[in-house]
Design an enzyme around this catalytic site. Structure first.
Site, short mmCIF file in Angstrom:
data_model
loop_
_atom_site.label_atom_id
_atom_site.label_comp_id
_atom_site.label_asym_id
_atom_site.label_seq_id
_atom_site.Cartn_x
_atom_site.Cartn_y
_atom_site.Cartn_z
N ARG A 29 6.25 2.80 -5.55
CA ARG A 29 7.41 1.91 -5.51
C ARG A 29 8.59 2.61 -4.86
O ARG A 29 8.74 3.82 -4.94
CB ARG A 29 7.81 1.49 -6.92
CG ARG A 29 6.77 0.66 -7.65
CD ARG A 29 7.25 0.38 -9.06
NE ARG A 29 6.28 -0.42 -9.80
CZ ARG A 29 6.41 -0.72 -11.08
NH1 ARG A 29 7.46 -0.27 -11.75
NH2 ARG A 29 5.50 -1.44 -11.69
N THR A 30 9.46 1.80 -4.28
CA THR A 30 10.71 2.32 -3.74
C THR A 30 11.76 2.33 -4.83
O THR A 30 12.17 1.29 -5.31
CB THR A 30 11.21 1.44 -2.57
OG1 THR A 30 10.20 1.40 -1.56
CG2 THR A 30 12.48 2.02 -1.97
N LEU A 31 12.15 3.53 -5.26
CA LEU A 31 13.21 3.66 -6.25
C LEU A 31 14.55 3.96 -5.60
O LEU A 31 15.59 3.80 -6.23
CB LEU A 31 12.87 4.75 -7.26
CG LEU A 31 11.59 4.54 -8.08
CD1 LEU A 31 11.42 5.65 -9.09
CD2 LEU A 31 11.63 3.20 -8.78
N ASP A 88 10.35 -1.50 3.04
CA ASP A 88 10.34 -2.73 2.26
C ASP A 88 10.40 -3.95 3.19
O ASP A 88 9.81 -5.00 2.87
CB ASP A 88 11.52 -2.76 1.30
CG ASP A 88 11.29 -1.89 0.07
OD1 ASP A 88 10.18 -1.38 -0.09
OD2 ASP A 88 12.23 -1.73 -0.74
N TRP A 136 14.52 -3.37 -1.33
CA TRP A 136 15.89 -2.93 -1.03
C TRP A 136 16.33 -3.46 0.33
O TRP A 136 16.52 -2.69 1.27
CB TRP A 136 15.98 -1.41 -1.07
CG TRP A 136 15.86 -0.85 -2.44
CD1 TRP A 136 14.74 -0.79 -3.21
CD2 TRP A 136 16.91 -0.26 -3.22
NE1 TRP A 136 15.02 -0.21 -4.42
CE2 TRP A 136 16.34 0.13 -4.46
CE3 TRP A 136 18.27 -0.03 -2.99
CZ2 TRP A 136 17.09 0.74 -5.45
CZ3 TRP A 136 19.01 0.59 -3.99
CH2 TRP A 136 18.42 0.96 -5.20
#
Length: 252
Positions: A29-31, A88, A136
């Site tokens: 995941r993109t945090l 994303d 994002w």
């Protein structure tokens, strides 16, 4: 977040936190956004909708990539522009590819218009926000179907609206005032391009993440045209650029 145990020679153990997380299907995941694009500007004009964005991809504060296309043709009637995390945006494009393919498989003579695509993106962004796993990005969706022009925006938590002109990022602060003052419903394509280039030039001067390499795309009932990358003529001889700290308050 993933916790990593680090062993040292003296026998002590320290714990570091990695800025990532693994989802249920094994993907990461993109945090935090790493490679990002800056503002996208869109507006309606006499014959259709026009979008503009530069082609920079920033790795943190470093302009790492100079040929990132952030405006894409979606289906038959829509254009999509994105600022924010590039990976994303690529994931969103995969979602849309599946959506358009599924729609085409019905073979019923109908096709998704920009309003339907905009609504779909709104649901996707809000759904991911509710899972605390947001995409994002800020998205600009424009299109024309059956002579009806459409332009909308979607934020990373699902906030959305329609308007005659929209912008993301710094463009929302620096370009929208120009558009509010100078936009007209009967703008020709040439006038629309000139107005967009004025906004892009302001962003180039004021946004450190912007680069002088742009694409402009238009969509009408006749179809979609996305321009080749090009640069704008600039002038950096202004005194404020030569000595930006002159007159600044404070000792630092």
């Amino acid at each position: 977040m993933e916790r990593l145990a680090i062993h040292h020679a003296n026998g002590m153990e320290m714990v570091a936190v990695k800025d990532s997380a693994i989802s249920e299907n094994g993907t990461e995941r993109t945090l935090y956004p790493y490679v990002t694009g800056t503002s996208v500007i869109g507006m309606k004009y006499k014959d259709g909708v026009i979008l503009a964005a530069d082609m920079g991809g920033s790795y943190g504060s470093t302009l790492r990539y100079k040929s990132v296309e952030r405006i894409k043709h979606i289906g038959k009637h829509s254009l999509l522009g994105a600022s924010g995390e590039i990976s994303d945006f690529q994931e969103i494009l995969r979602y849309l590819d599946e959506l358009i393919l599924y729609d085409n498989m019905w073979d019923d003579g109908n096709s998704l218009g920009p309003k339907e695509v905009h609504n779909y993106l709104t649901r996707v962004m809000y759904n991911r926000r509710n899972k605390f796993n947001p995409l994002w990005n800020s998205l600009v969706l424009g299109g024309v179907k059956n002579g009806q022009k459409y332009l909308g925006m979607v934020g990373m938590i699902g906030t959305h609206f329609e308007d005659n002109h929209v912008a993301t990022g710094f463009g929302n602060h620096l370009a929208r005032p120009i558009l509010r003052a100078e936009w007209r419903e009967d703008l020709s394509f040439e006038e629309a391009v000139k107005l967009l280039e004025k906004c892009l030039l302001v962003l180039l001067y004021r946004d450190r993440s912007a680069i002088n390499k742009f694409q402009i795309a238009k969509i009408t009932d006749e179809g979609v045209t996305i321009s080749q990358p090009y640069a704008l003529k600039t002038y950096w001889g202004f005194s404020a650029f030569q000595n930006p700290s002159k007159g600044a308050e404070g000792s630092w």
